[in-house]
Design a protein around this motif. Structure first.
Motif, PDB file in Angstrom:
ATOM      1  N   SER A  80      14.006  29.555 -21.028  1.00 41.95           N
ATOM      2  CA  SER A  80      14.527  30.921 -21.171  1.00 41.95           C
ATOM      3  C   SER A  80      14.069  31.865 -20.069  1.00 41.95           C
ATOM      4  N   ARG A  81      12.862  31.665 -19.558  1.00 41.84           N
ATOM      5  CA  ARG A  81      12.414  32.528 -18.451  1.00 41.84           C
ATOM      6  C   ARG A  81      13.334  32.363 -17.248  1.00 41.84           C
ATOM      7  N   GLU A  82      13.682  31.120 -16.974  1.00 36.51           N
ATOM      8  CA  GLU A  82      14.483  30.836 -15.779  1.00 36.51           C
ATOM      9  C   GLU A  82      15.921  31.327 -15.910  1.00 36.51           C
ATOM     10  N   HIS A 139       5.948  38.301 -23.509  1.00 41.65           N
ATOM     11  CA  HIS A 139       5.246  39.453 -22.950  1.00 41.65           C
ATOM     12  C   HIS A 139       6.007  40.159 -21.819  1.00 41.65           C
ATOM     13  N   TYR A 140       7.326  40.036 -21.810  1.00 45.18           N
ATOM     14  CA  TYR A 140       8.126  40.889 -20.935  1.00 45.18           C
ATOM     15  C   TYR A 140       8.287  42.217 -21.664  1.00 45.18           C
ATOM     16  N   VAL A 141       7.940  43.305 -20.994  1.00 40.23           N
ATOM     17  CA  VAL A 141       7.888  44.614 -21.659  1.00 40.23           C
ATOM     18  C   VAL A 141       8.796  45.603 -20.914  1.00 40.23           C
ATOM     19  N   PRO A 142       9.637  46.334 -21.626  1.00 37.76           N
ATOM     20  CA  PRO A 142      10.487  47.317 -20.953  1.00 37.76           C
ATOM     21  C   PRO A 142       9.674  48.517 -20.479  1.00 37.76           C
ATOM     22  N   THR A 143      10.210  49.231 -19.525  1.00 43.21           N
ATOM     23  CA  THR A 143       9.518  50.414 -19.007  1.00 43.21           C
ATOM     24  C   THR A 143       9.939  51.686 -19.727  1.00 43.21           C
ATOM     25  N   ARG A 186      15.882  36.492 -14.282  1.00 43.74           N
ATOM     26  CA  ARG A 186      17.137  36.737 -13.561  1.00 43.74           C
ATOM     27  C   ARG A 186      17.691  38.130 -13.795  1.00 43.74           C
ATOM     28  N   PHE A 187      17.392  38.716 -14.955  1.00 43.87           N
ATOM     29  CA  PHE A 187      18.020  39.976 -15.325  1.00 43.87           C
ATOM     30  C   PHE A 187      16.976  41.057 -15.575  1.00 43.87           C
ATOM     31  N   ASP A 188      17.416  42.287 -15.505  1.00 46.40           N
ATOM     32  CA  ASP A 188      16.539  43.425 -15.712  1.00 46.40           C
ATOM     33  C   ASP A 188      16.015  43.446 -17.150  1.00 46.40           C
ATOM     34  N   VAL A 189      14.704  43.529 -17.312  1.00 45.99           N
ATOM     35  CA  VAL A 189      14.098  43.476 -18.636  1.00 45.99           C
ATOM     36  C   VAL A 189      14.575  44.634 -19.509  1.00 45.99           C
ATOM     37  N   ASN A 190      14.687  45.819 -18.932  1.00 44.09           N
ATOM     38  CA  ASN A 190      15.171  46.967 -19.703  1.00 44.09           C
ATOM     39  C   ASN A 190      16.564  46.697 -20.286  1.00 44.09           C
ATOM     40  N   GLU A 191      17.424  46.097 -19.475  1.00 44.55           N
ATOM     41  CA  GLU A 191      18.789  45.827 -19.928  1.00 44.55           C
ATOM     42  C   GLU A 191      18.817  44.742 -21.006  1.00 44.55           C
ATOM     43  N   ILE A 192      17.923  43.774 -20.910  1.00 43.95           N
ATOM     44  CA  ILE A 192      17.832  42.744 -21.951  1.00 43.95           C
ATOM     45  C   ILE A 192      17.452  43.394 -23.271  1.00 43.95           C
ATOM     46  N   TYR A 193      16.442  44.265 -23.225  1.00 46.13           N
ATOM     47  CA  TYR A 193      16.022  44.955 -24.446  1.00 46.13           C
ATOM     48  C   TYR A 193      17.126  45.842 -24.996  1.00 46.13           C
ATOM     49  N   ARG A 194      17.792  46.583 -24.137  1.00 42.78           N
ATOM     50  CA  ARG A 194      18.859  47.465 -24.617  1.00 42.78           C
ATOM     51  C   ARG A 194      19.979  46.662 -25.273  1.00 42.78           C
ATOM     52  N   ARG A 195      20.348  45.545 -24.664  1.00 41.20           N
ATOM     53  CA  ARG A 195      21.415  44.725 -25.226  1.00 41.20           C
ATOM     54  C   ARG A 195      20.985  44.083 -26.549  1.00 41.20           C
ATOM     55  N   TYR A 196      19.750  43.638 -26.618  1.00 47.19           N
ATOM     56  CA  TYR A 196      19.223  43.032 -27.850  1.00 47.19           C
ATOM     57  C   TYR A 196      19.340  43.998 -29.019  1.00 47.19           C
TER      58      TYR A 196
END
Length: 258
Positions: free
Chosen positions: A136-138, A179-183, A143-153
C-alpha cells in the motif's frame, strides 16, 4: 463488555469454528460478541472488487482467492447458530468494503438477508488499498498527497454514513496505521462525521485492531476523535477486529476505561 467486530475469515463456515470464538469470549468475560465475515469472501460481492483487480497486479493477486463462496452458505451457518442455546449474546452480520459506486449492489444484497448488524468499512481509496503491509505504501501513500488521501477517505465515509445501509462504521480512523499524517486540522472533519453518525443512528467503533494488528500507539480510535464522538452523543462500540479466536476481546477491558 462487548466485542463488536469478530471475523470468521481465516477458517471454515462451520459451527465448530464459530464456537471457538464464542468459547474464547466466555473465557474473557465478554457479555456480547458480533460475529461477521468480509464481503470479499462471497461470490455475490465479486463485482465490487473488479476495480481493485484492474488497478494493480498485486491487488489482483491478493483477491484471487476471495469471492469464492456463496453467501447462502454463510446464511445457513447463521441460522444453525441461532437455533443453539449459546452462553452469551451472539449477533451475526457482515463487514462490507464500501465504495460509493457500489451502493446499489450492496443494497440489493443486504435486502435479501436479515442480519443483526452490518458494518460499513473503507479499505480502499478509489481502487487502491490503503492498509496492505506489502504494497500500500508503494501504490498509494508514496505516490499521492497525504492530505488528499485523508480528505477522500472522510468524503467516502460521509457518503457511507448517509447511505443508511449500515448500522456500524468499522475502524473509522484506521487511515493512520502507517503513521502518514495530514498537515491540515482534522477536528472539523471529526465533528462533521460525528454529526452525521448521530443523525443517521450509526455506531462508531473503538477498534483495538489498530494497536495489536498494526502496532500503532493508539489503542483504538484516537483520543481527539473519540472525545468528539462522545460530545455529540454518538453510540460507540468496542471492537477487537479479531481474525482468529485467541484475539477475541483483545484490549477491550482497557478501552472500556477510556
Amino acid at each position: 463488555m462487548i466485542d463488536g467486530h469478530i471475523h470468521l475469515e481465516n477458517g471454515p463456515l462451520s459451527v465448530q469454528y464459530c464456537m471457538k470464538f464464542v468459547e474464547t469470549a466466555v473465557e474473557k468475560g465478554l457479555t456480547s460478541i458480533y460475529i461477521l465475515d468480509h464481503s470479499h469472501r462471497f461470490i455475490e460481492f465479486a463485482p465490487m472488487y473488479e476495480l481493485l483487480k484492474q488497478t494493480d497486479i498485486r491487488q489482483q493477486e491478493w483477491l484471487k482467492n476471495k469471492c469464492l463462496e456463496p453467501i447462502s452458505k454463510y446464511q445457513a451457518l447463521l441460522e444453525e447458530m441461532k437455533k443453539m442455546e449459546l452462553p452469551i449474546e451472539v449477533k451475526f452480520g457482515l463487514e462490507v468494503c464500501y465504495a460509493p459506486k457500489d451502493k446499489k449492489l450492496i443494497k440489493t444484497i443486504l435486502n435479501q438477508y436479515p442480519y443483526d448488524f452490518v458494518i460499513g468499512s473503507i479499505h480502499s481509496i478509489d481502487g487502491l488499498l490503503y492498509d496492505m503491509n506489502d504494497f500500500s505504501r508503494e501504490i498509494l501513500w508514496d505516490r499521492f498527497d497525504v492530505n488528499e488521501i485523508y480528505r477522500r477517505y472522510y468524503e467516502i465515509m460521509e457518503d457511507m454514513i448517509q447511505s443508511d445501509l449500515f448500522t456500524q462504521i468499522g475502524h473509522p480512523d484506521q487511515l493512520k496505521l502507517f503513521h502518514y499524517v495530514p498537515t491540515y486540522d482534522l477536528i472539523p472533519t471529526y465533528e462533521r462525521i460525528a454529526y452525521l453518525a448521530k443523525k443517521h443512528h450509526v455506531k462508531m467503533e473503538h477498534n483495538t485492531g489498530i494497536h495489536y494488528r498494526y502496532q500503532h500507539e493508539d489503542l483504538g480510535t484516537n483520543p481527539a476523535f473519540l472525545k468528539i464522538l462522545k460530545n455529540y452523543g454518538v453510540s460507540i462500540i468496542t471492537a477487537s477486529d479479531a481474525h482468529q479466536p485467541e484475539h477475541v476481546g483483545m484490549l477491550i477491558d482497557q478501552i472500556c476505561k477510556e
